[in-house]
Design an enzyme around this catalytic site. Structure first.
Site, PDB file in Angstrom:
ATOM      1  N   LYS A  72       0.821  -1.220   0.000  1.00 29.09           N
ATOM      2  CA  LYS A  72       0.000   0.000   0.000  1.00 29.09           C
ATOM      3  C   LYS A  72       0.848   1.260   0.000  1.00 29.09           C
ATOM      4  CE  LYS A  72      -2.392  -0.624   3.663  1.00 29.09           C
ATOM      5  NZ  LYS A  72      -1.767  -1.905   4.018  1.00 29.09           N
ATOM      6  N   THR A  74       3.996   1.661  -0.818  1.00 26.89           N
ATOM      7  CA  THR A  74       4.729   1.731  -2.082  1.00 26.89           C
ATOM      8  C   THR A  74       3.827   2.261  -3.192  1.00 26.89           C
ATOM      9  OG1 THR A  74       6.037  -0.164  -1.359  1.00 26.89           O
ATOM     10  CG2 THR A  74       6.120   0.381  -3.692  1.00 26.89           C
ATOM     11  N   ARG A  95       1.036   7.649   7.350  1.00 31.80           N
ATOM     12  CA  ARG A  95       1.278   7.479   8.781  1.00 31.80           C
ATOM     13  C   ARG A  95       2.775   7.347   9.060  1.00 31.80           C
ATOM     14  NH1 ARG A  95      -1.670   2.168  10.102  1.00 31.80           N
ATOM     15  NH2 ARG A  95      -0.835   1.687   8.035  1.00 31.80           N
ATOM     16  N   LYS A 106       7.114  -6.857  10.657  1.00 26.73           N
ATOM     17  CA  LYS A 106       6.876  -6.183   9.387  1.00 26.73           C
ATOM     18  C   LYS A 106       8.099  -5.465   8.830  1.00 26.73           C
ATOM     19  CE  LYS A 106       3.541  -2.945   7.333  1.00 26.73           C
ATOM     20  NZ  LYS A 106       2.460  -1.994   7.615  1.00 26.73           N
ATOM     21  N   ALA A 274      -4.353   0.031  12.357  1.00 26.21           N
ATOM     22  CA  ALA A 274      -5.721  -0.138  11.867  1.00 26.21           C
ATOM     23  C   ALA A 274      -6.399  -1.363  12.463  1.00 26.21           C
ATOM     24  CB  ALA A 274      -5.730  -0.236  10.342  1.00 26.21           C
ATOM     25  N   PHE A 302      -3.721  -1.794   6.708  1.00 29.63           N
ATOM     26  CA  PHE A 302      -4.174  -3.162   6.495  1.00 29.63           C
ATOM     27  C   PHE A 302      -5.202  -3.227   5.354  1.00 29.63           C
ATOM     28  CE2 PHE A 302      -2.727  -3.635  11.048  1.00 29.63           C
ATOM     29  CZ  PHE A 302      -1.581  -4.331  10.723  1.00 29.63           C
ATOM     30  N   PHE A 383       4.929  -8.204  -9.799  1.00 31.03           N
ATOM     31  CA  PHE A 383       6.091  -9.010  -9.459  1.00 31.03           C
ATOM     32  C   PHE A 383       6.603  -9.676 -10.737  1.00 31.03           C
ATOM     33  CE2 PHE A 383       4.695  -8.312  -5.242  1.00 31.03           C
ATOM     34  CZ  PHE A 383       5.739  -8.625  -4.376  1.00 31.03           C
ATOM     35  N   TRP A 411       7.369  -0.165  -7.964  1.00 32.67           N
ATOM     36  CA  TRP A 411       8.432  -0.674  -7.113  1.00 32.67           C
ATOM     37  C   TRP A 411       9.749  -0.717  -7.886  1.00 32.67           C
ATOM     38  CZ3 TRP A 411      11.944  -4.673  -7.097  1.00 32.67           C
ATOM     39  CH2 TRP A 411      12.578  -4.937  -5.879  1.00 32.67           C
TER      40      TRP A 411
END
Length: 557
Positions: A72, A74, A95, A106, A274, A302, A383, A411
């Protein structure tokens, strides 16, 4: 090309001086408070002096998280950089990362690859000290509460009905339940106590929802810390704590300005989780981004059942915000995991697993379009192992719901890899919409929770423990029944059972505890096994973090 870690990419980037970024955002130097060369706080008085119309608000959310990752942050950064490349004035609102996940499971939370906010190490660690200020304010209130009891307990506080905990910004299961105060004449009243992680503190929620210093002070004063022996709430205001708490927080309340790798201005400010709080950055930062940009790109934590639901039903309702469009981030890898594919086989083409996992994405999409009435764009975070057949299946499944799915390569390519996503977001944001909430405030606490459970989670209903039902009755009698609700729930499932992936059916949500966050202005409903103080995993991320002889941090992410 040789693989580079996120931190290596960030450390090699050539950053612009933050005053240049502020100028690019249209912020007069009089409102910029420098924290070195690459960070600044922006005086919130800028909001009251600006006459510019608001830009369009874009919310980035995601499918239900898996260990395979979704991306998210990214995508939020890549989208903003893509919009900037199209000539739009875009600003990011994110955030701040908590030290708990940074050193836990994480890792860092400043984006990844060539779509990051920088300076990455600073943002992921102490940054400008906001979380330390919030933790200090939380613990000052705890100290004032216990001191009041020690000094004679004029408010007749029932020590068995204290609801305020201490906090620390670290995953530390050892502190979930403690006994403190050694007794005697000078050592405090012995009692059961506990710690929350700082991002679960109500002061974090208050901080992120406050619209001014005066609003912050008023919200702090309303915080309920305990109940007296007659069952009446005792507030921070009654402890005469609001002024001192505000003094600790007044500078932290100023949003932090940083930049992306492509020098797009970004506000990174506040950080409630969240799954145990409302999962959105500060209202102040969001409003600044809206005031200064054509597009304000923000993120909710999330999956959409948690962060987006709370962003829409709590933050937008309380702050008077209306998103123009929503981006839902998904990866083929994560969808295959929702479909039952093992984590070590996600790189293997598997249309059947993908088809089985797609209902998770499609439920999030239909929730946003049908429940909230907002336009959606699905961002497929690319990916190298994604096959054309797998990507086509995702795109066709979304098209059946009238939603466009876009392959995004931010990315690997930064803003250049998000141009098509940016174009689709512009198109979606220009569509008319009829934004509505998932429940009305005049519904009962039980009815609001039933609406979220059945309309968003697609549960069969809600069960309340006897304790939760008694708490609902008491909170209603105290006048809190018309507040919105904030569900504390596992992030790994639409249900309250973390093992139920995909889009489960035939389950019920169990609410085991209800408490009011009177300062924040919502009721927290704890479900399942959710805890407000996480623990570290068997192999914490902290074990791979180090610093070389030149002071450069390694292994942060």
């Amino acid at each position: 090309m040789e693989y580079q870690s996120d931190i290596e990419i960030a450390q090699e980037a050539k950053l612009e001086h933050i005053s240049t970024i502020a100028e690019k955002a249209g912020i007069d130097a009089a409102f910029v408070e420098l924290y070195g060369n690459h960070k600044a706080k922006i005086d919130y008085r800028l909001l009251s002096t600006s006459t510019e119309p608001d830009g369009r608000l874009i919310l980035v959310t995601a499918i239900t998280p898996t260990p395979a990752g979704e991306g998210k942050t990214t995508t939020t950064v890549g989208l903003a950089d893509g919009l900037s490349r199209l000539g739009k004035k875009a600003l990011v609102a994110l955030r701040e990362p908590s030290l708990g996940p940074v050193f836990g499971v994480k890792g860092g939370a400043a984006g990844g690859g060539f779509a990051q906010v920088v300076p990455m190490e600073d943002i992921n660690l102490h940054f400008t000290g906001d979380f330390h200020a919030i933790g200090a304010a939380n613990n000052l209130l705890a100290a004032l509460l216990d001191n009041h009891i020690h000094q004679g307990n004029e408010l007749d506080i029932d020590t068995r009905a204290i609801t305020w905990k201490r906090c620390v910004d670290m995953n530390d299961r050892q502190l979930r339940f403690v006994v403190d105060g050694l007794g005697g004449r000078t050592n405090g009243i012995p009692r059961e106590d506990g710690y929350d992680i700082t991002v679960a503190s109500e002061i974090m929620a208050v901080f992120c929802l406050a619209t001014s210093v005066s609003d912050l002070k008023e919200r702090l004063a309303r915080i309920i810390v305990a109940y007296n022996r007659s069952g009446e709430p005792v507030t921070a205001g009654q402890l005469k704590a609001a002024g001192a708490l505000t003094a600790l927080l007044k500078d932290a309340l100023k949003p932090n300005l940083v930049q992306t790798l492509e020098h797009t201005p970004a506000f990174v400010h506040g950080g409630p989780f969240a799954n145990i709080a409302h999962g959105c950055n500060s209202v102040m930062a969001t409003r600044l981004a809206l005031k200064l940009g054509d597009y304000a790109i923000t993120e909710a934590g999330f999956g959409a059942d948690l962060g987006a639901e709370k962003f829409l039903d709590i933050k937008c309702r309380l702050a008077g915000l209306k998103p123009a469009a929503v981006v839902i981030v998904a990866t083929v890898r994560a969808l295959k995991m929702h479909g039952g594919a093992p984590k070590d086989q996600l790189a293997t083409p598997d249309l059947e697993a993908l088809r089985a996992g797609l209902p998770n994405l499609l439920q999030h999409v239909s929730n946003i379009t049908e429940v909230y009435g907002l336009p959606v764009v699905v961002a497929i975070n690319a990916f190298p192992t994604d096959t054309p057949a797998e990507l086509t299946l995702v795109e066709e499944s979304c098209r059946e719901l009238g939603v466009t799915a876009v392959l995004a390569e931010h990315w690997a390519r930064g803003g250049a890899g998000a141009l098509r996503l940016a174009e689709e977001v512009i198109r979606a944001a220009e569509q008319p919409s009829t934004f509505t909430f998932s429940y009305e405030l005049d519904a009962s606490i039980e009815e609001k929770l039933h609406a979220i459970a059945t309309r968003i989670y697609h549960a069969d209903g809600v069960d309340f423990t006897s304790q939760a039902r008694a708490q609902a009755e008491k909170l209603t009698a105290l006048g809190f029944g018309t507040l919105p609700v904030c569900v504390a729930k596992t992030q790994y499932s639409f249900s309250d059972d973390a093992t139920l992936s995909g889009a489960p059916r035939g389950f019920r949500i169990t609410v085991r505890n209800l408490k009011v966050s009177a300062g924040a202005g919502f009721i927290v409903a704890l479900t399942g096994e959710i805890m407000t103080m996480p623990g570290l995993p068997k192999v914490p991320a902290a074990e791979r973090i180090d610093v070389d002889d030149e002071g450069r941090i390694r292994g942060l992410f």
